[in-house]
Design a protein around this motif. Structure first.
Motif, mmCIF file in Angstrom:
data_model
loop_
_atom_site.group_PDB
_atom_site.id
_atom_site.type_symbol
_atom_site.label_atom_id
_atom_site.label_comp_id
_atom_site.label_asym_id
_atom_site.label_seq_id
_atom_site.Cartn_x
_atom_site.Cartn_y
_atom_site.Cartn_z
ATOM 1 N N ILE A 22 6.426 -6.690 -14.967
ATOM 2 C CA ILE A 22 6.908 -8.041 -15.555
ATOM 3 C C ILE A 22 7.654 -8.434 -14.463
ATOM 4 N N ARG A 46 5.668 -4.669 -23.075
ATOM 5 C CA ARG A 46 5.899 -5.062 -21.734
ATOM 6 C C ARG A 46 5.828 -3.982 -20.645
ATOM 7 N N ALA A 72 12.470 -11.081 -14.530
ATOM 8 C CA ALA A 72 12.063 -10.842 -15.869
ATOM 9 C C ALA A 72 13.092 -11.331 -16.773
#
Length: 132
Positions: A22, A46, A72
């Motif tokens: 991410i 994630r 992120a």
């Protein structure tokens, strides 16, 4: 029929994108389920690469919330990032080493294994022995 991955109705592009880090878009190696352990919750997974995971793990909580994973933060917001940071265990960093047993007990010599005493016949590497 060349693929074996069960992906349901998700396009391959989405499957590939969901498995990227991410933060840096590298190959995601560690999946963190933000809703894990909650009943009747859909999974929110994630992915982090090993480098980004290590960056988070080596920091104290206050440092994590200040300047870790800026990309992120912008994508997912504060609450989701706090959940992510909570799920990443803190690694044992380079803290101060604890004093050895000889130093704590008040003994300790000049590098002879913690023996208390000088160079007499009774002082050896295993500790002081009574004289005969």
């Amino acid at each position: 029929r060349g693929a074996t991955r069960p992906r349901g109705k998700k396009p391959w592009r989405q499957v590939y994108k969901d498995n990227m880090c991410i933060e840096c878009n590298a190959e995601g190696r560690l999946g963190i389920d933000l809703k894990g352990g909650q009943s009747n919750a859909t999974s929110v997974l994630r992915m982090l690469c090993l480098d980004c995971f290590d960056k988070v793990a080596k920091l104290q909580w206050s440092e994590r919330t200040r300047h870790t994973l800026p990309r992120a933060w912008g994508l997912y917001g504060k609450q989701e990032m706090m959940n992510l940071f909570y799920k990443v265990p803190q690694s044992k960093g380079k803290g101060k080493k604890k004093a050895g047993k000889a130093v704590r007990d008040g003994g300790g010599g000049g590098g002879n294994g913690g023996a208390a005493g000088g160079s007499g016949a009774g002082a050896g590497a295993g500790g002081a022995t009574p004289s005969v």
